[in-house]
Scaffold this motif. Structure first.
Motif, mmCIF file in Angstrom:
data_model
loop_
_atom_site.group_PDB
_atom_site.id
_atom_site.type_symbol
_atom_site.label_atom_id
_atom_site.label_comp_id
_atom_site.label_asym_id
_atom_site.label_seq_id
_atom_site.Cartn_x
_atom_site.Cartn_y
_atom_site.Cartn_z
ATOM 1 N N SER A 1 1.426 -0.995 0.301
ATOM 2 C CA SER A 1 0.314 0.234 0.016
ATOM 3 C C SER A 1 0.936 1.248 -0.112
ATOM 4 C CB SER A 1 -0.981 0.305 1.060
ATOM 5 O OG SER A 1 -1.839 -1.527 0.952
ATOM 6 N N PHE A 2 0.111 2.009 -0.858
ATOM 7 C CA PHE A 2 1.016 3.672 -0.667
ATOM 8 C C PHE A 2 0.286 4.218 -0.218
ATOM 9 C CE2 PHE A 2 3.339 0.683 -4.373
ATOM 10 C CZ PHE A 2 4.382 1.741 -3.809
ATOM 11 N N GLY A 3 0.108 4.983 0.821
ATOM 12 C CA GLY A 3 -1.257 6.157 1.522
ATOM 13 C C GLY A 3 -2.071 5.018 1.813
ATOM 14 N N ASP A 4 -3.881 5.441 1.594
ATOM 15 C CA ASP A 4 -4.924 4.547 1.540
ATOM 16 C C ASP A 4 -5.116 4.071 0.292
ATOM 17 O OD1 ASP A 4 -5.226 6.924 0.468
ATOM 18 O OD2 ASP A 4 -6.736 7.192 1.696
ATOM 19 N N LYS A 5 -4.156 3.711 -0.313
ATOM 20 C CA LYS A 5 -4.113 3.035 -1.731
ATOM 21 C C LYS A 5 -3.520 1.921 -1.992
ATOM 22 C CE LYS A 5 -3.749 3.640 -6.554
ATOM 23 N NZ LYS A 5 -3.149 3.958 -7.944
ATOM 24 N N THR A 6 -4.399 0.958 -1.735
ATOM 25 C CA THR A 6 -3.573 -0.623 -2.014
ATOM 26 C C THR A 6 -3.057 -0.857 -3.104
ATOM 27 O OG1 THR A 6 -4.816 -1.313 0.247
ATOM 28 C CG2 THR A 6 -3.968 -3.541 -0.700
ATOM 29 N N VAL A 7 -2.005 -0.866 -4.058
ATOM 30 C CA VAL A 7 -1.385 -1.352 -4.992
ATOM 31 C C VAL A 7 -1.341 -2.782 -5.341
ATOM 32 C CG1 VAL A 7 0.084 -1.284 -6.931
ATOM 33 C CG2 VAL A 7 0.055 0.724 -5.233
ATOM 34 N N LEU A 8 -1.107 -3.516 -4.746
ATOM 35 C CA LEU A 8 -0.725 -5.285 -4.548
ATOM 36 C C LEU A 8 -2.399 -5.938 -3.749
ATOM 37 C CD1 LEU A 8 3.096 -6.042 -5.100
ATOM 38 C CD2 LEU A 8 0.594 -5.289 -6.255
ATOM 39 N N GLY B 1 -0.175 -6.322 -17.411
ATOM 40 C CA GLY B 1 -1.214 -5.796 -16.675
ATOM 41 C C GLY B 1 -0.972 -3.653 -16.841
ATOM 42 N N LYS B 2 -2.877 -3.756 -16.840
ATOM 43 C CA LYS B 2 -3.088 -1.869 -17.113
ATOM 44 C C LYS B 2 -1.597 -0.662 -16.704
ATOM 45 C CE LYS B 2 -6.719 -2.397 -19.048
ATOM 46 N NZ LYS B 2 -8.644 -3.059 -17.853
ATOM 47 N N SER B 3 -0.945 -0.411 -17.181
ATOM 48 C CA SER B 3 -0.814 0.932 -16.533
ATOM 49 C C SER B 3 -0.879 1.230 -15.446
ATOM 50 C CB SER B 3 -0.013 2.011 -17.631
ATOM 51 O OG SER B 3 0.124 2.637 -16.567
ATOM 52 N N GLY B 4 0.210 1.331 -14.228
ATOM 53 C CA GLY B 4 -0.303 1.475 -12.922
ATOM 54 C C GLY B 4 -0.858 0.492 -11.845
ATOM 55 N N CYS B 5 -1.006 -0.903 -12.899
ATOM 56 C CA CYS B 5 -1.389 -2.038 -11.890
ATOM 57 C C CYS B 5 -0.385 -2.779 -11.001
ATOM 58 C CB CYS B 5 -2.229 -2.875 -12.428
ATOM 59 S SG CYS B 5 -0.492 -4.638 -13.478
ATOM 60 N N GLY B 6 0.401 -1.818 -10.944
ATOM 61 C CA GLY B 6 1.271 -2.578 -9.697
ATOM 62 C C GLY B 6 2.881 -3.024 -10.248
ATOM 63 N N LYS B 7 3.410 -3.401 -11.917
ATOM 64 C CA LYS B 7 3.847 -4.094 -11.901
ATOM 65 C C LYS B 7 5.491 -4.599 -11.817
ATOM 66 C CE LYS B 7 2.853 -3.373 -16.669
ATOM 67 N NZ LYS B 7 1.981 -2.768 -16.253
ATOM 68 N N SER B 8 6.021 -2.814 -11.980
ATOM 69 C CA SER B 8 6.774 -1.931 -11.243
ATOM 70 C C SER B 8 7.215 -2.200 -9.659
ATOM 71 C CB SER B 8 7.680 -0.824 -11.459
ATOM 72 O OG SER B 8 7.369 -0.486 -13.187
ATOM 73 N N THR B 9 5.757 -2.155 -8.846
ATOM 74 C CA THR B 9 6.008 -2.187 -7.806
ATOM 75 C C THR B 9 6.279 -4.031 -7.429
ATOM 76 O OG1 THR B 9 3.997 -0.225 -7.236
ATOM 77 C CG2 THR B 9 4.389 -2.446 -5.183
ATOM 78 N N LEU B 10 6.058 -4.736 -8.031
ATOM 79 C CA LEU B 10 6.276 -6.444 -7.541
ATOM 80 C C LEU B 10 7.444 -6.655 -8.440
ATOM 81 C CD1 LEU B 10 4.079 -8.847 -7.902
ATOM 82 C CD2 LEU B 10 5.079 -9.794 -9.879
HETATM 83 N N1 LIG Z 1 6.803 5.074 -4.210
HETATM 84 C C1 LIG Z 1 5.253 5.339 -4.345
HETATM 85 N N2 LIG Z 1 4.462 6.557 -3.509
HETATM 86 C C2 LIG Z 1 3.645 6.574 -4.227
HETATM 87 N N3 LIG Z 1 2.631 5.245 -4.985
HETATM 88 C C3 LIG Z 1 3.445 4.277 -5.561
HETATM 89 C C4 LIG Z 1 4.506 4.032 -5.456
HETATM 90 N N4 LIG Z 1 5.286 4.047 -6.229
HETATM 91 C C5 LIG Z 1 4.022 3.143 -6.939
HETATM 92 N N5 LIG Z 1 3.176 3.819 -6.293
HETATM 93 C C6 LIG Z 1 1.619 4.198 -7.576
HETATM 94 O O1 LIG Z 1 1.165 2.729 -7.198
HETATM 95 C C7 LIG Z 1 0.872 2.261 -8.791
HETATM 96 C C8 LIG Z 1 1.240 0.776 -9.338
HETATM 97 O O2 LIG Z 1 3.205 1.352 -9.895
HETATM 98 P P1 LIG Z 1 4.247 1.174 -10.936
HETATM 99 O O3 LIG Z 1 4.182 -0.653 -9.699
HETATM 100 O O4 LIG Z 1 4.702 1.810 -11.346
HETATM 101 O O5 LIG Z 1 2.641 0.203 -12.165
HETATM 102 P P2 LIG Z 1 3.112 -0.305 -13.343
HETATM 103 O O6 LIG Z 1 4.239 -0.032 -12.930
HETATM 104 O O7 LIG Z 1 2.416 -1.386 -13.321
HETATM 105 O O8 LIG Z 1 2.338 0.728 -14.115
HETATM 106 C C9 LIG Z 1 0.267 3.516 -9.405
HETATM 107 O O9 LIG Z 1 -0.960 4.449 -8.904
HETATM 108 C C10 LIG Z 1 1.458 4.848 -8.702
HETATM 109 O O10 LIG Z 1 1.376 5.688 -8.444
#
Ligand SMILES: Nc1ncnc2c1ncn2[C@@H]1O[C@H](COP(=O)(O)OP(=O)(O)O)[C@@H](O)[C@H]1O
Ligand SMILES: [Mg+2]
Length: 274
Positions: free
Chosen positions: A45-52, A69-78
Motif C-alpha cells: 500500500s502507498f498511503g490509503d491506496k493498496t496497489v497489490l 497488466g494495465k499501466s499503474g496496476c503494480g507491475k514495477s512495484t512487484l
Molecule cells: N513510492 C510510491 N509512492 C506512492 N505511490 C506509488 C509509489 N510507487 C508506486 N506507486 C503507485 O502505485 C501504483 C502502481 O505503480 P507501478 O507499480 O509503477 O505500476 P505499473 O508498473 O504497473 O505501471 C501507481 O498508482 C503508482 O502511482
C-alpha cells in the motif's frame, strides 16, 4: 496449454490463528523444479491506496515468467519487491538461492542507465561490484560483451552507441555476475520494432545458456507469449490470469498457436466483454 485459476496455494490455519500457506501441486506440465521465489499473500500500500492486494505466486527456478497488466496496476512495484528495492506492507516474500548463483538478483529498466563517464567495458564491470575486480572483472566483462555481440565496442563511450546497443550493454551488466533472478521492467519498450525482435532473440538465447529465472514486465502481449514459459496478468492488485505457454522454442512470430494464446490474454486485459 492450461489455463489456471489464480489461487494455487492452500491456506492452512494454524492453531494460533496465523495463516501459513503450502504450495499445491500445479496441474500443468511445469516440471517440479525448485522454487526460485514465492509471494505469499503479499500486499503493498502507498498511503490509503493498496496497489497489490494479495499476491500468491510460486516461480520455479529457471522459469521465464512474463507479467502483463494495465499501466499503474503494480507491475514495477512487484519487481521492486522481488529485487529488494521495496518491502511488502504485509505477507511474505521468499527468495531462494542455489549453490551456483546464490540468491543474486538483478534488474534492468527501459532506459539503459549507463554511466556516461565510463567506457562500455567499465559499465559492464559495474555489475561485478563486490564480486570481482581488476583483471578478473575486465575478462568477465569482455566475455559478457561478446555474448551480446559488442566485444569490439568495449573501449567506446556509451554516447556513441545506438539505443539497442546501449540496452545490450545494460543486459551484459545485469548478467555478468550470473544472477539467480533477472527482473526486466519493460526493457525493450523504447526500441524500434526490428531492434526489439533482435533483442528478444538475444535475451532468449542467453536465458537458455545461463538459465536464470527471468521475470519480464512487458505491455507487449506478443513479446510475452514469444518469450515466456508462463504469463500472468495483474488486475486490480491481484493475479487475474495465470497461463502456461508450453510451446517449443524458438517460437515463430505470428504462428496460429501464439496468436490464440495472445487472444486469450488480450481478452482478459480488455475486459470480459471482449
Ligand atoms: N513510492 C510510491 N509512492 C506512492 N505511490 C506509488 C509509489 N510507487 C508506486 N506507486 C503507485 O502505485 C501504483 C502502481 O505503480 P507501478 O507499480 O509503477 O505500476 P505499473 O508498473 O504497473 O505501471 C501507481 O498508482 C503508482 O502511482
Ligand atoms: Mg511500471
Amino acid at each position: 496449454m492450461t489455463v489456471l485459476a489464480f489461487d494455487k496455494t492452500i491456506k492452512i490455519q494454524s492453531s494460533d490463528g496465523a495463516q501459513t500457506q503450502a504450495p499445491q501441486a500445479r496441474t500443468s506440465q511445469v516440471p517440479a523444479a525448485p522454487i526460485a521465489f514465492s509471494f505469499r499473500g503479499v500486499t503493498r500500500s502507498f498511503g490509503d491506496k493498496t496497489v497489490l492486494k494479495g499476491i500468491d505466486l510460486d516461480v520455479p527456478a529457471g522459469q521465464f515468467l512474463a507479467v502483463i497488466g494495465k499501466s499503474g496496476c503494480g507491475k514495477s512495484t512487484l519487481l521492486r519487491l522481488l529485487t529488494g528495492l521495496d518491502q511488502p506492507s504485509s505477507g511474505d516474500l521468499i527468495v531462494n538461492s542455489d549453490g551456483e548463483h546464490g540468491n543474486r538478483t538483478r534488474i534492468m529498466f527501459q532506459e539503459p542507465r549507463l554511466l556516461p563517464w565510463n567506457r562500455v567495458g567499465r559499465n559492464v564491470e559495474v555489475g561485478l561490484t563486490g564480486i570481482a575486480k581488476g583483471e578478473e572483472a575486465r575478462a568477465k566483462s569482455l566475455g559478457m560483451l561478446e555474448e551480446v555481440g559488442l566485444a569490439d565496442r568495449a573501449n567506446e563511450w556509451p554516447s556513441v552507441l545506438s539505443g539497442g546497443q546501449r540496452q545490450r550493454v545494460a543486459l551484459a551488466r545485469a548478467l555478468v555476475a550470473h544472477p539467480f533472478i533477472l527482473a526486466l521492467d519493460e526493457p525493450l519498450g523504447a526500441l524500434d520494432a526490428l531492434t526489439r525482435l533482435e533483442m528478444q532473440a538475444l535475451l532468449e538465447r542467453i536465458w537458455q545458456q545461463q538459465r536464470f529465472t527471468a521475470v519480464l514486465v512487458t505491455h507487449d502481449v506478443s513479446e510475452a507469449v514469444t518469450l515466456a514459459d508462463r504469463v500472468i496478468v495483474i488486475e486490480e492488485g491481484r493475479i487475474a490470469l495465470d497461463l502456461d505457454i508450453p510451446l517449443p522454442r524458438p517460437r515463430r512470430h505470428g504462428s496460429a498457436e501464439l496468436a490464440r494464446l495472445e487472444g486469450l490474454i488480450l481478452e482478459r486485459l480488455l475486459g470480459k466483454g471482449g
